[in-house]
Design an enzyme around this catalytic site. Structure first.
Site, PDB file in Angstrom:
ATOM      1  CD1 TRP A 130      -2.679   1.566   0.375  1.00 49.16           C
ATOM      2  CD2 TRP A 130      -2.166   1.845   2.541  1.00 49.16           C
ATOM      3  NE1 TRP A 130      -3.463   2.569   0.871  1.00 49.16           N
ATOM      4  CE2 TRP A 130      -3.165   2.766   2.201  1.00 49.16           C
ATOM      5  CE3 TRP A 130      -1.702   1.833   3.850  1.00 49.16           C
ATOM      6  CZ2 TRP A 130      -3.709   3.668   3.106  1.00 49.16           C
ATOM      7  CZ3 TRP A 130      -2.233   2.727   4.763  1.00 49.16           C
ATOM      8  CH2 TRP A 130      -3.235   3.632   4.394  1.00 49.16           C
ATOM      9  CG  ASP A 212      -2.054  -2.783   7.283  1.00 51.13           C
ATOM     10  OD1 ASP A 212      -3.159  -2.784   7.860  1.00 51.13           O
ATOM     11  OD2 ASP A 212      -1.741  -1.941   6.407  1.00 51.13           O
ATOM     12  CE  LYS A 247     -10.175  -0.059   3.916  1.00 50.54           C
ATOM     13  NZ  LYS A 247      -9.750   0.839   2.898  1.00 50.54           N
TER      14      LYS A 247
HETATM   15  C1  LMR Z   1      -7.007   2.198  -0.540  1.00 50.98           C
HETATM   16  O1  LMR Z   1      -5.932   1.601  -0.604  1.00 50.98           O
HETATM   17  O2  LMR Z   1      -7.602   2.623  -1.528  1.00 50.98           O
HETATM   18  C2  LMR Z   1      -7.653   2.390   0.812  1.00 50.98           C
HETATM   19  O3  LMR Z   1      -6.892   1.789   1.808  1.00 50.98           O
HETATM   20  C3  LMR Z   1      -7.962   3.793   1.083  1.00 50.98           C
HETATM   21  C4  LMR Z   1      -6.760   4.637   1.292  1.00 50.98           C
HETATM   22  O4  LMR Z   1      -6.744   5.370   2.279  1.00 50.98           O
HETATM   23  O5  LMR Z   1      -5.831   4.617   0.471  1.00 50.98           O
END
Ligand code: LMR
Length: 397
Positions: A130, A212, A247
């Site tokens: 992420w 996570d 979520k």
């Molecule tokens: C995403 O990856 O789209 C979600 O976790 C929202 C975010 O805050 O990025």
């Protein structure tokens, strides 16, 4: 002084929501930001959340402070959700825990906590992970390094490469950040044997697992999605966990998450709790109350809990169905490339596996919004936009 500031590029994920909002094309498709959407393209308030909120409106009689670690009852309930009911870690007093502003808040509290324990500690993250993990780790003053995770040719986890890198380069006291389930952005998860192997490597080398878990319940089920994490928790002495209710309870804007620190004995857990509280006090003082009270109200009420789990199952099953339908729609659009991997992946995300120019073309020529890495949020698809999306993909290929 502010004139000297450099401009910062917009967040690659959050900017998509604004772009989609401003697009006047009636056939625009939003597969960007990771929020669940129903068949109407709406992100609903879950039924149990609605009931719990109404109850709170009637019963809440003060807005006084909640304390640095948030609601104790919420924390107890989330410990059960994440580590399992009657888990040995909680029973042994080896857990420090704090309610946080969302999963992101939990990640940051944990990173600050790690930095207090070992300033500048190295955090290994998968490639890719992420995007915001990078910023959170950097901002906390920790050092980031990467291990290979996703193999774009096989569309699955390159487990051998991941293990080889960690085995050769990670040092005792390094942190290894893993996604508990529904890997963001790839949708490719570790299987249980792989979780066991990672746990054993961590134990053997003295690495600290950092899990996570932002999508528990969106893959195979609330218990199933935590199975890998629980294997690690049984194997190692110390680990940290960031959990999110954004979520699985649909509480995105209520910023409801939890930071969990597992220590090897109860005395250290007490010290860790104090450290974590100190980190929180020096940052945002204490978490917002509302989202955690909603979660607590639901989990403490058998009927509400059953209804929440039932609705979460509907969400999960819809996403799995959409994955199958997408593979079919891409086939029906005359695309020869094999997209069957989308059906094997879990949670809201998959990589389409197209390049930056093709992503730009989807955005600019077809009003299909997805992240630059070609990550799509499968939950943004529905009967109305599925065929148009498949046609757009056919056009850019
Ligand atoms: C995403 O990856 O789209 C979600 O976790 C929202 C975010 O805050 O990025």
């Amino acid at each position: 002084m502010f004139e000297s500031l450099q401009s910062v590029p917009a967040d690659p994920i959050l900017k998509l929501a604004a772009m989609h909002r401003e697009d006047t094309n009636p056939n625009k498709v939003d597969l960007g930001l990771g929020v669940y959407k129903d068949e109407q393209g709406h992100t609903p308030i879950m039924r149990a959340v609605d009931v719990a909120e109404q109850r709170l409106l009637q019963t809440e009689d003060t807005k006084t402070y909640v304390g640095m670690a948030g609601w104790a009852r919420y924390n107890q309930l989330i410990a059960d959700v994440v580590l399992g009911e009657n888990n040995a870690i909680t029973a042994a007093g080896r857990l420090a825990i704090a309610q946080t502003p969302g999963g992101t808040g939990a990640l940051r509290v944990i990173c600050d906590f790690i930095n207090a324990a070992k300033p500048g500690a190295k955090v290994w993250v998968g490639k890719p992970t992420w995007a915001n993990h990078h910023a959170i780790i950097d901002n906390a003053g920790l050092t980031l390094d990467e291990f290979p995770y996703f193999d774009a040719t096989t569309h699955s986890v390159d487990f051998d490469a991941m293990m080889a890198k960690l085995r050769s380069d990670a040092q005792a006291g390094d942190i290894v950040l893993l996604h508990g389930c529904c890997h963001n952005p790839s949708g490719a998860d570790l299987n249980l044997d792989q979780w066991q192997a990672v746990a054993e490597l961590a134990k053997q080398k003295g690495l600290i697992p950092f899990i996570d878990i932002a999508y528990q319940g969106m893959g195979d089920g609330m218990e199933e999605d935590a199975a890998g994490l629980r294997i690690v928790a049984k194997t190692v002495d110390e680990m940290v966990i960031a959990s999110s209710c954004s979520k699985n309870f649909g509480l995105y804007r209520e910023r409801t998450g939890t930071a969990l620190v597992i220590t090897n004995n109860a005395d250290t857990a007490t010290i860790a709790q104090g450290q974590m509280n100190g980190v929180i006090r020096g940052n945002y003082s204490m978490p917002p109350s509302h989202g955690a009270l909603i979660v607590q109200t639901i989990l403490d009420d058998a009927e509400l809990k059953a209804d929440w789990l039932a609705e979460l199952a509907e969400v999960r099953e819809r996403i799995a169905r959409l994955r199958g339908e997408l593979v079919q729609a891409l086939n029906d659009a005359g695309i020869e490339r094999d997209f069957s991997f989308i059906e094997r992946q879990k949670g809201m995300f998959s990589f389409l596996g197209v390049d930056k120019d093709q992503v730009n073309s989807l955005v600019n020529n077809h009003s299909v919004y997805l992240v630059g890495s070609s990550r799509i949020n499968v939950a943004g698809l529905n009967d109305n936009n599925m065929a148009a999306f498949a046609k757009a993909v056919a056009a850019i290929l």
